[in-house]
Write a protein that holds these residues in place. Structure first.
Motif, short mmCIF file in Angstrom:
data_model
loop_
_atom_site.label_atom_id
_atom_site.label_comp_id
_atom_site.label_asym_id
_atom_site.label_seq_id
_atom_site.Cartn_x
_atom_site.Cartn_y
_atom_site.Cartn_z
N ASN A 271 -43.34 -68.99 46.43
CA ASN A 271 -43.05 -70.34 45.93
C ASN A 271 -44.31 -70.97 45.37
O ASN A 271 -45.42 -70.48 45.58
CB ASN A 271 -42.39 -71.20 47.01
CG ASN A 271 -43.33 -71.56 48.14
OD1 ASN A 271 -44.35 -72.22 47.93
ND2 ASN A 271 -43.01 -71.11 49.35
N SER A 272 -44.12 -72.07 44.68
CA SER A 272 -45.21 -72.70 43.94
C SER A 272 -46.23 -73.38 44.84
O SER A 272 -47.24 -73.90 44.34
CB SER A 272 -44.64 -73.73 42.95
OG SER A 272 -43.89 -74.72 43.64
N LEU A 273 -46.02 -73.40 46.15
CA LEU A 273 -47.01 -73.97 47.07
C LEU A 273 -48.14 -73.00 47.37
O LEU A 273 -49.14 -73.39 47.96
CB LEU A 273 -46.33 -74.39 48.38
CG LEU A 273 -45.18 -75.40 48.27
CD1 LEU A 273 -44.58 -75.66 49.65
CD2 LEU A 273 -45.67 -76.69 47.66
N GLY A 274 -47.97 -71.72 47.00
CA GLY A 274 -48.93 -70.72 47.39
C GLY A 274 -49.69 -70.12 46.23
O GLY A 274 -49.13 -69.84 45.17
N SER A 275 -51.00 -69.93 46.44
CA SER A 275 -51.87 -69.29 45.46
C SER A 275 -52.92 -68.47 46.19
O SER A 275 -53.13 -68.63 47.40
CB SER A 275 -52.55 -70.33 44.56
OG SER A 275 -51.61 -71.08 43.82
N ALA A 276 -53.58 -67.60 45.44
CA ALA A 276 -54.67 -66.80 46.01
C ALA A 276 -55.58 -66.36 44.87
O ALA A 276 -55.11 -66.09 43.75
CB ALA A 276 -54.13 -65.59 46.76
N GLY A 277 -56.88 -66.29 45.15
CA GLY A 277 -57.81 -65.85 44.12
C GLY A 277 -59.25 -66.18 44.47
O GLY A 277 -59.54 -66.69 45.57
N PHE A 278 -60.14 -65.91 43.53
CA PHE A 278 -61.57 -66.16 43.68
C PHE A 278 -61.91 -67.52 43.07
O PHE A 278 -61.57 -67.79 41.92
CB PHE A 278 -62.38 -65.07 42.99
CG PHE A 278 -62.10 -63.69 43.53
CD1 PHE A 278 -62.69 -63.26 44.71
CD2 PHE A 278 -61.27 -62.82 42.85
CE1 PHE A 278 -62.44 -61.99 45.21
CE2 PHE A 278 -61.01 -61.55 43.34
CZ PHE A 278 -61.60 -61.13 44.52
N TRP A 279 -62.60 -68.35 43.86
CA TRP A 279 -62.98 -69.69 43.41
C TRP A 279 -64.50 -69.76 43.34
O TRP A 279 -65.19 -69.54 44.33
CB TRP A 279 -62.45 -70.76 44.38
CG TRP A 279 -60.94 -70.87 44.38
CD1 TRP A 279 -60.06 -69.92 44.78
CD2 TRP A 279 -60.17 -71.99 43.97
NE1 TRP A 279 -58.77 -70.37 44.65
CE2 TRP A 279 -58.80 -71.64 44.15
CE3 TRP A 279 -60.48 -73.26 43.47
CZ2 TRP A 279 -57.76 -72.51 43.85
CZ3 TRP A 279 -59.44 -74.13 43.17
CH2 TRP A 279 -58.10 -73.75 43.35
N VAL A 280 -65.00 -70.10 42.18
CA VAL A 280 -66.44 -70.12 41.92
C VAL A 280 -66.86 -71.57 41.63
O VAL A 280 -66.23 -72.25 40.81
CB VAL A 280 -66.80 -69.21 40.73
CG1 VAL A 280 -68.30 -69.26 40.47
CG2 VAL A 280 -66.34 -67.78 40.99
N LEU A 281 -67.89 -72.02 42.33
CA LEU A 281 -68.43 -73.36 42.12
C LEU A 281 -69.92 -73.24 41.82
O LEU A 281 -70.68 -72.69 42.62
CB LEU A 281 -68.20 -74.24 43.35
CG LEU A 281 -68.56 -75.72 43.21
CD1 LEU A 281 -67.61 -76.41 42.23
CD2 LEU A 281 -68.51 -76.42 44.57
N GLY A 282 -70.32 -73.75 40.64
CA GLY A 282 -71.71 -73.64 40.22
C GLY A 282 -72.62 -74.63 40.90
O GLY A 282 -72.17 -75.64 41.47
N PRO A 283 -73.94 -74.40 40.86
CA PRO A 283 -74.93 -75.32 41.46
C PRO A 283 -74.85 -76.71 40.84
O PRO A 283 -74.67 -76.86 39.63
CB PRO A 283 -76.27 -74.64 41.15
CG PRO A 283 -75.93 -73.21 40.92
CD PRO A 283 -74.59 -73.19 40.29
N GLY A 284 -74.95 -77.73 41.68
CA GLY A 284 -74.92 -79.11 41.23
C GLY A 284 -73.52 -79.67 41.03
O GLY A 284 -73.37 -80.86 40.72
N ALA A 285 -72.48 -78.88 41.21
CA ALA A 285 -71.11 -79.35 40.97
C ALA A 285 -70.52 -79.96 42.25
O ALA A 285 -70.87 -79.57 43.37
CB ALA A 285 -70.23 -78.20 40.50
N THR A 286 -69.65 -80.92 42.03
CA THR A 286 -68.96 -81.58 43.14
C THR A 286 -67.50 -81.82 42.77
O THR A 286 -67.21 -82.30 41.67
CB THR A 286 -69.63 -82.94 43.49
OG1 THR A 286 -70.98 -82.71 43.89
CG2 THR A 286 -68.88 -83.64 44.60
#
Length: 376
Positions: A271-286
């Motif tokens: 269902n649309s409530l579920g996801s999975a994957g790689f999440w990347v956050l760069g330096p200085g990001a919020t």
């Protein structure tokens, strides 16, 4: 052939003689054999209703036997006969307990207090007219599900859809914007025991999941290569499942990570409530001040690359990721993500997987799969 009682050491009876006494003993013997036949003839599974307790029918048989012995003993006593063996057998109570059912009633009452949400819901309960269109659409899907299956177990879902409009209007630290399931225990961070099996599977697969991420990351962060980029916020996502839909090309690029997802017991994949994957956050990001879509799930973060200056704050409680370890987060609470490191630290990378909340029943999971189906 005639049977005699000469082998019994019976004292002579002056008043009654041997004949009445022989009739009494034969009567007791016949009653004993009849009782053994009744007890032994009960079929398996019906002779007992609870460990250590005979059925009430067997108990009635025991009472009939005792009453017959008592009556016979009384008649003999009235006749002046002192029969020691009959008196001794009368004083001994057979091991038959009359079943009262009090323990079973207490157990049912205790279970009833914890499963009130599993009681049937009246299909004609009015839905508020002021509810938003999205909630009415979800309620229509719930009605279709109930017609196909049952209203049993839909109590909390029905209540959540009716109260969703009021929830979105009030100020709260927990405010899922799509669907709120009432009466679900909620805390910002859950202990590992809530999903021990799935956490252990993910952590055991950490090395190969990290290697597959590095392979796809080195090819470049590009939408043409399967990435979903959010440049203004410094975030990029490489999804394996997006809103309940498998991203086949990305799964082929990460076959072991895909097989790991399929081995999880509580992964939301339908269902649309579920996801999975790689999440990347760069330096200085919020990423600040947002709510997840529902409290019926927990988001599991497996740390892949976690620089020291990264922080996750959920419901006012801060936590840091750790490489090779999982965090269980209820993202329906207000949460922020920040990477305060430098370019030398590199990006923060997690493998994010949406799991069912441990207090969502199987019937509710099936209904939510139907209501929030990607085709709806």
């Amino acid at each position: 052939m005639q049977w005699t009682l000469d082998f019994f050491p019976i004292p002579p009876c002056a008043e009654l003689g041997a004949q009445p006494l022989s009739g009494l003993l034969w009567t007791l013997l016949v009653l004993f054999l009849w009782y053994c036949y009744r007890v032994g003839s009960d079929p398996p599974g019906t002779g007992r209703t609870h460990p250590g307790k005979l059925k009430s029918g067997s108990a009635r048989s025991g009472r009939m036997l005792r009453s017959s012995i008592s009556a016979r003993g009384s008649n003999v006593a009235a006749s002046g006969v002192n029969l020691s063996k009959a008196a001794a057998s009368d004083r001994v109570t057979p091991c038959i307990v009359m079943e009262t059912g009090e323990e079973e009633e207490e157990e049912d009452a205790e279970m009833g207090r914890h499963r009130g949400y599993l009681t049937p819901v009246l299909g004609h309960t009015l839905f508020p007219n002021q509810a938003p269109a999205a909630s009415k659409k979800l309620y229509g899907a719930l009605q279709e599900y109930a017609k196909r299956y049952s209203w049993v177990g839909m109590g909390r879902i029905h209540k959540g859809l009716r109260e969703q409009a009021r929830l979105s209007e009030r100020s709260s630290i927990q405010k899922p914007h799509l669907f709120f399931l009432p009466d679900v225990p909620s805390i910002p961070f859950f202990p590992r025991d809530a999903h021990r099996h799935d956490i252990e599977v993910l952590e055991a697969s950490y090395p190969i999941i990290l290697a597959e991420f590095q392979a796809v990351y080195q090819r470049g962060v590009d939408a043409k290569l399967g990435w979903t980029c959010q440049s203004p916020k410094g975030q990029a996502v490489f999804p394996l499942y997006s809103a309940g839909v498998c991203v086949a090309a990305n799964c082929r690029s990460c076959p072991h990570s895909y097989r790991t997802l399929l081995s999880l017991r509580t992964f939301i994949s339908s269902n649309s409530l579920g996801s999975a994957g790689f999440w990347v956050l760069g330096p200085g990001a919020t990423l600040g001040g947002c709510y997840g879509p529902t409290n019926a799930r927990l988001r599991c973060h497996l740390g892949l690359q976690t620089p020291p200056q990264c922080e996750l704050v959920v419901g006012g409680e801060p936590q840091c990721w750790s490489e090779g370890h999982c965090l269980l987060v209820d993202d329906s609470f207000l949460h922020t993500v920040s990477h305060n490191g430098t370019a030398e630290d590199g990006p923060r990378v997690i493998f994010s997987v949406d799991l069912w909340h441990p207090n969502v029943a199987a019937a509710e999971r099936q209904a939510l799969d139907y209501i929030f189906s990607p085709e709806q």
